[in-house]
Design a protein around this motif. Sequence first.
Motif, short mmCIF file in Angstrom:
data_model
loop_
_atom_site.label_atom_id
_atom_site.label_comp_id
_atom_site.label_asym_id
_atom_site.label_seq_id
_atom_site.Cartn_x
_atom_site.Cartn_y
_atom_site.Cartn_z
N THR A 1 1.89 9.03 -6.48
CA THR A 1 2.35 10.40 -6.25
C THR A 1 3.40 10.79 -7.29
OG1 THR A 1 1.91 10.26 -3.87
CG2 THR A 1 3.46 11.95 -4.61
N GLU B 1 0.83 -1.21 0.00
CA GLU B 1 0.00 0.00 0.00
C GLU B 1 0.87 1.26 0.00
OE1 GLU B 1 -4.27 1.18 1.90
OE2 GLU B 1 -2.82 0.24 3.23
N ASP B 2 1.97 1.25 0.76
CA ASP B 2 2.89 2.39 0.75
C ASP B 2 3.48 2.60 -0.64
OD1 ASP B 2 2.44 2.89 3.40
OD2 ASP B 2 4.30 1.97 4.11
N ARG C 1 0.95 4.20 -2.95
CA ARG C 1 0.84 5.63 -2.65
C ARG C 1 2.03 6.41 -3.25
NH1 ARG C 1 1.05 5.09 2.39
NH2 ARG C 1 -1.15 4.54 2.62
N HIS C 2 3.23 5.89 -3.06
CA HIS C 2 4.43 6.57 -3.55
C HIS C 2 4.43 6.66 -5.07
CE1 HIS C 2 9.07 6.82 -3.80
NE2 HIS C 2 8.60 7.99 -3.49
#
Length: 777
Positions: free
Chosen positions: A470, A462-463, A466-467
């Motif tokens: 972005t 999940e991280d 997100r990264h």
Amino acid sequence: MAWLPACPALPDPARLRLRLLGGVQGVGLRPAIWRLSQRWPLAGWVRNDGDGACIELEGARADLHAWLAALPAALPPLAQVDHAELSVQPCQGETGFAVIDSQPGAGGGARLPPDLAPCPACLAELFDPSNRRWRHPFINCTDCGPRFSVSRRLPYDRAHTSLAGFALCADCAGEYRQPADRRFHAEPIACPHCGPRLSLCDLNGSPVAGDALSHTVALLRAGQIIAIKGVGGFHLVCDADQPQAVAMLRARKRRPAKPLAVMALNADSLADVADIAPLAARWLNDPSRPVVLSPARAGLDALWPGIAPGVSRVGAVLPMSPLHYLLFHEAAGRPSGVDWLTQPHPLRLVFTSANLSGAPLITDNAQALRDLAGLADFILLHDREIVARCDDSVLAVRGARQVWVRRARGRTPTPLAAAPGEPVLALGAQLKNTLTVASGSGWHTSQHLGDLDHPDSWDVLEDAVRHWLTLTGAQPTRIAHDRHPDALSSRLAAELALRFDAELAPVQHHHAHLAAVLAEHHWPAEQPVLGLALDGFGLGDDGGAWGGELLRVRGADCQRLGRLRPLALPGGDIAARQPWRMAASALAALGHREADIAARLAMHPGAAAVAAMLARGVNCPPTSSLGRAFDAVAALAGVCAEQSYESEAAQKLEAHAQGPWPAPDPALWRLADDASELDLRPLLARISALNDAHASAALWHANLAAALAHWAHAASQRQGVRHIALAGGVCLNLTLLDALCAQLTAAGLTPLLAIELPPNDGGVSLGQAWVARHLGR
């Protein structure tokens, strides 16, 4: 240059705006543009934004034409321009040319460069006692150093990196603002006065007094295990030439047999253990610094017990950061200059990720002090935050052939080119997970994220989502995932689809394998292609265990034309960890009686029960997996009966296949008239009667390559298709791949292979994204 558009008709004087999209941030582009603009009396500015770089130039028409003509040769070596837009703007009458503050943008056109090893200029300063950055572990410039691992978002500015909290000293600030300096706008710029700090700590987190590098090298020489914070995570390091230290590291890491990579100063320092071909040497010295797998020298297990037991390749890597170079510098007695860098160096270091097998790579100092107490004796850490965990890239080389085993540090986040299309997020496979964002005209495949079996895997994936969203600025309208409903990535995909109001796109595992290869080759979706998907497991369309598949792919459509004749999986998934069970399965398929199977495998506890299961068909689901067939052969040949890591049996069987091979015998396989099934039982029967590991391995490889080529050719004749994609983890076996490609080519077929991504599950997310983009077409 193809990317530079033709200049429109210009008034005199005139003002131009040039937008550059691609790999133009973090590569020294703005300083290069400034220096180029000083050659003519031009005014204007250059800046970064969310889409790339933007330049405005004003001056005489002849000077603008001269500037455009000189631009391609003036770009820094790391710059990669994918697209450029040129337009005429109203003159503003400004004077002077400047690098101005970045401007946020919608994103998608810009991208970060990867983390790169120190350049020659930085190395010269690092080892010059008169230089203010002598022995500074974080030296860098616009041509090298950390990028992806320290960046939170674009535009690429210091404020958006983990260096933001380190205020520049007067000297560094002067270099940063001086256009003629090599560190002009080098965002991670640092020095001993204002940069990150290195410290050696005991397991309680207490710093060890004195020089951290000196103590670290002394501890390594004393046989200690040190956890070192590197570019994208922590590594466990010990002296590779001390068998006791290697054995201790294996015991603590619970990694009894999986090969370990070794770091050396240069390729000559590895001459006694590896046969490093010119291609391998080139990659070892490449700024991306992958771990390179090369053929091992004879006697490796005796010289280096515990490094790469029983396999034919040894993994080596050269220093990828100033910190790693300084370990060798310290061990060499701190020589001045750079001449020593080309000389053989006796220090060789085991270099492996600092985590328990299966757990995500550790990046955080507090977690390292908490979790590595049982693995390391001391921890060498620093206070520069790792924003994006990034494991080591791994490349296998055999002669002139190369194949990526893992794509991560040094290769990520460079995208692959793609035709423009809708934004897609693909979440990859359960093992060797990566994700891919299809955004604009690029396939943005993430760094290797690891297997998703660990409790922390959800957060890691999940991280990463997100990264990457972005960085790319993408808002996915479709989320692709593996068709297996229990895969973690499939469960996260369902949650993300609700969050983004996106359509779910499940993709069959082997379809995705082949689609990844097609994406790399820019294959037209409307043109059919054949494919051999060869691996250990993927959930099939019928709910079964697939892994030896002949498929026909046309965009989002995939048809199963054939399979390997299935073998039983006695006990289900446990058979993948215990190849002797697959040997029992092979014997049962050959008609051996229950009592005979139990007697032949009596040295294995449970052999009688497994023989009984096979005889009665209880808990023995079928599999068409070629990976499990490799397991069966390895166990029958006495090469590997139990696996402590994935593909151990196959790798050891490949090691025994080195040397002369017999000529293929077409009587050792049977092919259905319609090519719907390839039956290898005659080959298994011949191997089961042998009692020689090399003879068995050579017979298997020689005839398997011939049988697969025969199968593909027969399907090609029926389908009228001459191109065949090869994918799946079995394609990491370069011994088999060389033979198979040669035979396919001899049969008039054109093999399509993975290029920049691995053929194993590390490429599945790319294939999922490719299929998802073609749904409904």
